[in-house]
Structure formats: C-alpha cells, structure tokens
Design an enzyme around this catalytic site. Structure first.
Site, PDB file in Angstrom:
ATOM      1  N   LYS A 196       0.851  -1.334   0.145  1.00 42.89           N
ATOM      2  CA  LYS A 196       0.389   0.411  -0.185  1.00 42.89           C
ATOM      3  C   LYS A 196       1.083   1.235  -0.176  1.00 42.89           C
ATOM      4  O   LYS A 196       1.665   1.132   0.639  1.00 42.89           O
ATOM      5  CB  LYS A 196      -1.114   0.073   1.419  1.00 42.89           C
ATOM      6  CG  LYS A 196      -1.871   1.409   1.290  1.00 42.89           C
ATOM      7  CD  LYS A 196      -2.443   1.288   2.319  1.00 42.89           C
ATOM      8  CE  LYS A 196      -4.084   2.672   3.134  1.00 42.89           C
ATOM      9  NZ  LYS A 196      -4.733   2.266   3.007  1.00 42.89           N
ATOM     10  N   LYS A 254      -2.161  -1.392  -3.950  1.00 45.72           N
ATOM     11  CA  LYS A 254      -3.308   0.093  -3.916  1.00 45.72           C
ATOM     12  C   LYS A 254      -2.433   0.737  -3.608  1.00 45.72           C
ATOM     13  O   LYS A 254      -1.255   0.582  -3.647  1.00 45.72           O
ATOM     14  CB  LYS A 254      -4.257   0.278  -2.453  1.00 45.72           C
ATOM     15  CG  LYS A 254      -4.861   1.256  -2.015  1.00 45.72           C
ATOM     16  CD  LYS A 254      -5.414   1.009  -0.691  1.00 45.72           C
ATOM     17  CE  LYS A 254      -6.188   2.077  -0.676  1.00 45.72           C
ATOM     18  NZ  LYS A 254      -6.817   2.118   1.254  1.00 45.72           N
TER      19      LYS A 254
HETATM   20  C1  PBG Z   1      -7.888   3.139   6.231  1.00 41.52           C
HETATM   21  C2  PBG Z   1      -7.771   2.922   4.419  1.00 41.52           C
HETATM   22  C3  PBG Z   1      -7.780   4.189   3.879  1.00 41.52           C
HETATM   23  C4  PBG Z   1      -8.096   3.533   2.432  1.00 41.52           C
HETATM   24  C5  PBG Z   1      -8.534   2.466   2.245  1.00 41.52           C
HETATM   25  N1  PBG Z   1      -8.345   2.170   3.761  1.00 41.52           N
HETATM   26  C6  PBG Z   1      -7.546   5.557   3.488  1.00 41.52           C
HETATM   27  C7  PBG Z   1      -5.868   5.735   3.858  1.00 41.52           C
HETATM   28  O1  PBG Z   1      -4.980   4.604   4.422  1.00 41.52           O
HETATM   29  O2  PBG Z   1      -5.442   6.905   4.390  1.00 41.52           O
HETATM   30  C8  PBG Z   1      -8.280   4.290   0.935  1.00 41.52           C
HETATM   31  C9  PBG Z   1      -8.812   3.834  -0.421  1.00 41.52           C
HETATM   32  C10 PBG Z   1      -9.854   4.805  -1.189  1.00 41.52           C
HETATM   33  O3  PBG Z   1      -8.969   5.729  -1.123  1.00 41.52           O
HETATM   34  O4  PBG Z   1     -10.144   3.821  -1.742  1.00 41.52           O
HETATM   35  N2  PBG Z   1      -5.519   3.019   6.207  1.00 41.52           N
END
Ligand code: PBG
Length: 328
Positions: A196, A254
């Site tokens: 991520k 992601k």
């Molecule tokens: C939380 C999380 C996030 C997303 C999914 N889980 C945001 C972040 O890490 O700040 C983002 C999903 C999206 O932008 O559609 N940990």
C-alpha cells in the site's frame, strides 16, 4: 511473416474478437467497498465521489440485497465514526456493539452467504486520523499491531469472514493471525494490504470517512512513515512476500491504475490470490471528467477495470462494481 500472417484477421468481426478475447470481467471479480454511518434513513452522497454514499444500517441492508441480486457477493466494510468516539488508541474499534460490528451483523442477516471483509486500521477511530497509535512524535508499531489483532477478533466474533488490515505496520499479519488462531477463528481469513503506497489518490476516501491525518508534534500530516514510497518497486515485493509468510491468504496492491507494473510483478512472484484496490481518487477522476463530458464514462471505466485484471488482479476492489456489472 506477412502476408501469411495478418493480425487483423483476428479482429475482423465482433464474433472473432469475442472468441479470442483474453480478459473478461465478471461479477465474481469484485469486492464492493461500502461506507457505513450511524443513524437511520441516512444515505448521503460523498461530495468527491459522485453516486457513492455513506449508508446507515437500514440502507446498508437494502444495498447488500441489491448487490447480491446483481451477483456481487463480496463486500469490504468501512465505518465513519463520530468525532466524540475517536481517541488515540482506537478504543471504539473494540466495542462489541460498535458500528462496524453492527454492520457485519446487518450484512450477514440480510445475506448470509455474502462474503464480508472488514477494514482493520485505526484511522477512522483515531483522533489524529493516523493508522496507528501516536506517541512521542511517532506512530507506534507493535502497540498498534496488538490493537489491530483485538480489532480483528472483534470483527471475527461479529461474523466477518475476512479481515483486511490496511495500516502497513510491520508484523501485523503475524500478530493478527496468531490472535485469530488463539481465539479459535482458524477459518477467518486475512486479506493484507501488503503493498500500500502513500498516495494522494486516497483524498476522496478520507472525505468520505472524515479520516484525514493531521500533524501532531513531530508526526507529519501524511502517512509516509508507514505507507510505501511510490518510487519503490522491490519494496512492494518484499512487503508482500513477508505478509504471505506471516499468514496472509490474499495480498493486495493499492492504488490500482498507476501501480499496474507492481501488480504484474507481484502476480508473477507469488502464488496466492492478488487483489487490487482501484481507489477513491481513481473513481473521482473518471466521474469528474465524465460529468464535464470530456470522457466516455462507461468505456473508460471498463478499459481501466480490464487493464487492472489484465495486469494480474484476481480480485478488484472498486467503487465501479455496480456500474460495471450493469454493463456485463
Ligand atoms: C485506511 C484506508 C484508506 C483507504 C482504504 N483503507 C485510506 C488511507 O490509508 O489513508 C483508501 C481507499 C480509497 O482511497 O479508496 N487505512
């Protein structure tokens, strides 16, 4: 060699194109993210995510039934937590009657066979919008992993099939796996957000959940000390491999579209299912351009989803799931 070989023969008619098509999208490919809020009769459109909503439990019930009837059989739950319930340790995340726990039960009551995955991270519960506990100018790693493990048990107890840790703390998959085993949840799976990236594409999501990180003492207003640097490639493979070794059943990359090189590389490298999250900013860009009449919404959406699958995704978490399934 030309003219013995003419590649256009395989493109000449729709029938032959269909016959030789390499990548298809089906409802089974999708994981549908859903945003849940407190209250009754609430269905609020998210400003930066047109046609996507925060739903109270009664609307959640309707929504999952609709998804099920469309052939969409897996959801990924997120909750928007009121400020008064937020603190530094995510205490509310462990409330057996908290919004997430109730949401899990609501989905399972409405559609017992729907696969329920839950987001496991502190940010929606954190007064600082961070994915971990903040102390002494740092995001604490091991202390956070312990809370995530408790959170996972709480979700499993409420009926979640899979927990999806999205925080990027080191070692949290092992901590969560061991805790689940200890509590007898050996069937509960883990989908790890293993690669991520610290991405600007999460903006609309943070609007949706009111979970944007803030600066506090020496902790900056971003997630770069835990989410990955988007310039890196080898790191994604190492992160993913480690999560598999720690017990992740499914791994995830992601965001999606800007990271398809990483998707292909990981798909070639590992032998577990690979998920890709086409994130909120990717959704927002297509919607905004389509609203202006600058892009053909459906065509661009399908092209992007196919590209994600062609790159190697076995599972796609996408806000376009319903839009796409209506077209196929
Ligand atoms: C939380 C999380 C996030 C997303 C999914 N889980 C945001 C972040 O890490 O700040 C983002 C999903 C999206 O932008 O559609 N940990």
């Amino acid at each position: 060699m030309y003219p013995l070989i003419r590649n256009r023969r395989l493109r000449h008619t729709k029938a032959i194109r269909n016959l030789v098509r390499e990548t298809v999208i089906t409802p089974n490919d999708f994981l549908v993210p859903l945003f849940v809020v407190e209250g009754k009769g609430v269905k609020e459109e998210i400003a930066s995510m047109p046609n996507y909503y925060r739903l109270s439990l009664d609307h959640l019930e309707k929504e999952v039934k609709e998804l099920w009837n469309m052939g969409l059989c897996a959801v990924l739950l997120f909750v928007k937590v009121p400020d008064k319930l937020k603190d530094n340790k995510g205490t509310e995340a462990l409330n057996p009657n908290g919004l997430m726990q109730l949401a899990i039960k609501t989905v399972k009551n409405a559609c017992p066979d729907m696969l329920v995955m839950t987001d496991v991270a502190l940010d929606p519960y954190s007064s600082y919008g961070h994915d971990g506990i903040v102390a002494d100018g740092e995001i604490l790693n091991d202390e956070t992993a312990d809370v995530l493990a408790e959170m996972s048990i709480s979700h499993a107890r409420a009926g979640a099939d899979f927990v999806a840790p999205s925080d990027m703390m080191d070692g949290r998959i092992l901590t969560i796996r061991e805790a689940l085993e200890d509590e007898g949840f050996s069937h509960t799976g883990i989908m790890s957000y293993s690669a991520k990236y610290a991405s600007a594409f999460y903006g609309p999501f943070r609007d949706a959940l009111d979970s944007a990180p803030v600066a506090i003492k020496n902790v900056p207003k971003d997630k770069k000390t835990y989410q990955m640097d988007f310039t890196n490639r080898f790191e994604a493979i190492r992160e993913t491999q480690m999560d598999i070794d720690e017990g992740a059943d499914i791994v995830m990359i992601k965001p999606g579209l800007c990271y398809l090189d990483i998707v292909r590389e990981i798909r070639n490298e590992v032998d577990v299912p690979v998920a890709v999250y086409q994130v909120s900013g990717e959704y927002a860009m297509v919607k905004a351009a389509a609203e202006k009449g600058w892009l053909d919404h459906d065509a661009v959406m399908m092209e992007q989803l196919i590209a994600i699958k062609r790159a190697g995704a076995n599972i796609i978490a996408s806000y376009f799931a319903k839009d796409a399934v209506k077209l196929i």
